[in-house]
Design a protein around this motif. Structure first.
Motif, short mmCIF file in Angstrom:
data_model
loop_
_atom_site.label_atom_id
_atom_site.label_comp_id
_atom_site.label_asym_id
_atom_site.label_seq_id
_atom_site.Cartn_x
_atom_site.Cartn_y
_atom_site.Cartn_z
N THR A 44 0.83 -1.21 0.00
CA THR A 44 0.00 0.00 0.00
C THR A 44 0.85 1.26 0.00
O THR A 44 0.32 2.36 0.01
CB THR A 44 -0.92 0.02 1.23
OG1 THR A 44 -0.12 0.01 2.41
CG2 THR A 44 -1.87 -1.16 1.24
N HIS A 95 3.44 4.25 -1.30
CA HIS A 95 3.58 5.04 -2.53
C HIS A 95 4.75 4.51 -3.37
O HIS A 95 4.69 4.54 -4.60
CB HIS A 95 3.80 6.51 -2.19
CG HIS A 95 2.57 7.18 -1.68
ND1 HIS A 95 1.72 7.89 -2.48
CD2 HIS A 95 2.03 7.22 -0.42
CE1 HIS A 95 0.71 8.36 -1.76
NE2 HIS A 95 0.87 7.97 -0.51
N ASP A 100 -6.15 4.90 -0.64
CA ASP A 100 -5.89 4.63 0.78
C ASP A 100 -6.35 3.21 1.11
O ASP A 100 -6.91 2.51 0.27
CB ASP A 100 -6.59 5.67 1.66
CG ASP A 100 -8.09 5.67 1.49
OD1 ASP A 100 -8.60 5.00 0.59
OD2 ASP A 100 -8.77 6.36 2.28
N GLU A 143 -10.14 2.36 0.51
CA GLU A 143 -10.53 2.16 -0.88
C GLU A 143 -10.05 0.81 -1.40
O GLU A 143 -10.76 0.11 -2.11
CB GLU A 143 -9.99 3.28 -1.75
CG GLU A 143 -10.48 3.21 -3.18
CD GLU A 143 -10.04 4.39 -4.03
OE1 GLU A 143 -10.39 4.39 -5.22
OE2 GLU A 143 -9.36 5.29 -3.52
#
Length: 80
Positions: free
Chosen positions: A10, A12, A25, A28
């Motif tokens: 998860t 970046h 996020d 979601e």
């Protein structure tokens, strides 16, 4: 250290390496996982909401004429 960062799918950093359109996020991602849909919108490059609009010089002659007719009908004076 890089291996530890990339273990978190998860993050970046991981999403950037996966060529994601945007980074959702956790909530979601959970909704998409629970819904059972296979195609994730953050990897969809065809319908990218952040993609810039098509420039007018790529339009065909008929499309330009239609656009000009609509601009005249609705009294739009911009150069888009």
């Amino acid at each position: 250290m890089t291996r530890e960062i990339l273990k978190d799918h998860t993050s970046h950093s991981w999403m950037a390496l996966q060529n994601a359109v945007y980074v959702p996020d956790g909530a979601e991602q959970a909704v998409w996982t629970l819904s059972g849909q296979r195609k994730r919108p953050w990897f969809d490059h065809e319908h990218d909401p952040l993609h810039p609009p098509t420039p007018t010089h790529n339009l065909t002659r008929r499309q330009r004429e239609d656009r000009e007719r609509l601009k005249a009908y609705f009294h739009i004076n911009d150069d888009l």
